[in-house]
Design an enzyme around this catalytic site. Sequence first.
Site, short mmCIF file in Angstrom:
data_model
loop_
_atom_site.label_atom_id
_atom_site.label_comp_id
_atom_site.label_asym_id
_atom_site.label_seq_id
_atom_site.Cartn_x
_atom_site.Cartn_y
_atom_site.Cartn_z
N CYS A 1 8.03 89.68 53.53
CA CYS A 1 8.56 88.51 52.40
C CYS A 1 7.60 88.54 51.10
O CYS A 1 8.07 88.54 50.11
CB CYS A 1 8.71 87.19 53.12
SG CYS A 1 9.67 86.94 54.66
N CYS B 1 5.09 85.50 56.42
CA CYS B 1 5.80 86.95 56.78
C CYS B 1 5.65 87.92 55.62
O CYS B 1 5.60 87.80 54.24
CB CYS B 1 7.31 86.75 56.62
SG CYS B 1 8.42 87.96 56.13
#
Length: 145
Positions: free
Chosen positions: A72, A69
Amino acid sequence: MPEKLRVVCPNCDATNAVPADRQPLSAQCGRCHEKLFKGVPAALDGARARKHIRNSDLPLIIDFWASWCGPCRAMAPIFEQAARTLEPQARFIKVDVDANPDIASEYGVQGIPALLVFKNGQVVTRQAGVTDLGTLRSWAERFGS
Ligand code: ZN
């Protein structure tokens, strides 16, 4: 008797009772003798995170994330800075949602990164998406007393 704060060890998950009037940054775990605060996020699996949620008197700020991600990865250095500068007001924990889908679904995590704040075993606030240091600080101050 001085007031005591339950601090869960980020290394072995033992619950330590730390006198509230002592400097917690220098406190060591009674079981494993590691420092109770290392200034870095604790990467925990679901079972370990649940122990911290259940036993900690400190607010816990948990970053639910995954390695694939992109946002992230943008969140990671902010979260590391928060742990370095805001401990021991709060404990910073990272949970990989791919490895720990149960705890992610238990707390209704859908999009990531998701930041959840726990106090006394309950979710007290949450935010989806990359969250800035000022917001993390405001949570540590608001829930840390
Ligand atoms: Zn320990």
